[in-house]
Design an enzyme around this catalytic site. Structure first.
Site, PDB file in Angstrom:
ATOM      1  N   SER A 161       0.830  -1.198   0.000  1.00 38.21           N
ATOM      2  CA  SER A 161       0.000   0.000   0.000  1.00 38.21           C
ATOM      3  C   SER A 161       0.874   1.262   0.000  1.00 38.21           C
ATOM      4  O   SER A 161       1.650   1.479  -0.927  1.00 38.21           O
ATOM      5  CB  SER A 161      -0.972  -0.044   1.175  1.00 38.21           C
ATOM      6  N   ASP A 256      -9.698  -4.959  -5.380  1.00 41.79           N
ATOM      7  CA  ASP A 256      -9.125  -3.845  -4.616  1.00 41.79           C
ATOM      8  C   ASP A 256      -9.542  -2.527  -5.277  1.00 41.79           C
ATOM      9  O   ASP A 256      -8.884  -2.050  -6.200  1.00 41.79           O
ATOM     10  CB  ASP A 256      -7.602  -3.984  -4.594  1.00 41.79           C
ATOM     11  N   HIS A 289      -7.854  -5.292  -1.002  1.00 37.33           N
ATOM     12  CA  HIS A 289      -6.612  -4.617  -0.646  1.00 37.33           C
ATOM     13  C   HIS A 289      -5.926  -5.275   0.560  1.00 37.33           C
ATOM     14  O   HIS A 289      -6.557  -5.515   1.586  1.00 37.33           O
ATOM     15  CB  HIS A 289      -6.923  -3.149  -0.333  1.00 37.33           C
TER      16      HIS A 289
END
Length: 315
Positions: A161, A256, A289
């Protein structure tokens, strides 16, 4: 005092609330794990090292036990940047401690997980600078574990991320910095990129969310969400063909909504550039995610781990 200073500018109820004054309420408070407590169970020893007492920069090292590797063989060094939008999380949280423990054991690497400064108290580029400092320190082998067990000729960077975003920005810096560490490979796990307008496959809520989050982490960005640090394909962004590593693995998750479209666009842009390295792509079907952190025992998380291990091994 500004009467509007307590105006809320970004509110994620499960994570944090940021006010116009810069004050933040963090609701996400991860369980922190002490170093060195689970070595017998995992086969991985851990310790914390202070790199800069003035800023509070520390790293956590993850060392597989000697019996887990061929006698005398030194280990690749993997420097890891955690996620959390530059605002939450820690290298010492149970989630990241456990992931690095598993990765160090599975890949046979000496892990260096960076506990960088968080925004908004320390706005970007503080986190980028901390991660760069930690990378250079790790490659210098000044620590006894790194000197005895680490192979400074085989340095990798990885992150998820916001940490995946940091990997990109470290590679940009490595392309031009004097005496930069040689980086063999980079692993970008669901990297967080954005832009001011949606691209194909990107929902509008991702654009809105990224703009708010980026403004909270980097309020000085003149181009907003088109700042090259969050949008590597924006006009005027550093040329991708100069990225400072030899190999790259970009990983995404099909469902995601935060990052998948931008991850694909980033990979395609790198692959289409004149970058002389080799880029690989992996998209996990049916997942969201950073699912591999939230449910590490599921089959798809294990498959992703296997792919990262194979990449580090050169496959």
């Amino acid at each position: 005092m500004d009467p509007d200073s307590d105006e809320v500018v970004f509110d994620l109820p499960e994570h944090f609330r940021i006010y116009k004054s810069g004050r933040i309420d963090r609701f996400h408070r991860p369980v922190l794990v002490a170093a060195g407590v689970d070595g017998e169970a995992s086969g991985v020893a851990t310790k914390d090292v202070v790199l800069d007492a003035a800023t509070g920069l520390t790293v956590r090292l993850f060392l597989p036990k000697r019996q887990e590797r061929p006698s005398g063989k030194k280990l690749p060094v993997l420097v890891f940047f955690h996620g959390g939008g530059f605002i939450i999380e820690s290298a010492k949280s149970a989630m990241y401690h456990n992931y690095l423990t598993s990765l160090a054991a599975a890949a046979g690497v000496l892990g260096v997980s960076v506990d960088y400064r968080l925004a908004p108290e320390h706005r970007l580029p503080a986190a980028y600078d901390d991660c760069w400092t930690a990378l250079q320190w790790a490659a210098s082998a000044r620590d006894d574990w790194l000197a005895e067990h680490g192979d400074a000729s085989r340095v990798f960077v990885a992150g998820d991320s916001a940490g995946g975003n940091t990997v990109h920005n470290v590679l940009v810096r490595a392309s031009s910095a004097e005496n930069a560490a040689r980086i063999e490979g980079a692993v970008l796990l669901h990297p967080w990129f954005g832009g001011s307008t949606a691209i194909e496959g990107e929902p509008e809520r991702a654009v809105v969310n990224t703009a708010k989050w980026w403004a909270s982490a980097c309020p000085d960005a003149a181009d907003g969400a088109d700042d090259p640090r969050i949008n590597p394909t924006a006009p005027g962004a550093p040329a991708l063909e100069r990225l400072g590593c030899e190999r790259m693995l970009v990983c995404a998750a099909e469902k995601d909504w935060v990052a998948a479209a931008r991850d694909r666009a980033y990979y395609d842009a790198v692959a289409a550039s004149a970058w002389p390295g080799s880029a690989a792509w992996l998209e996990t079907e049916g997942e969201e995610h950073v699912f591999f952190l939230l449910k590490p025992e599921c089959d798809r998380a294990k498959a992703l781990m296997d792919r990262v291990v194979a990449f580090i091994a050169g496959a």
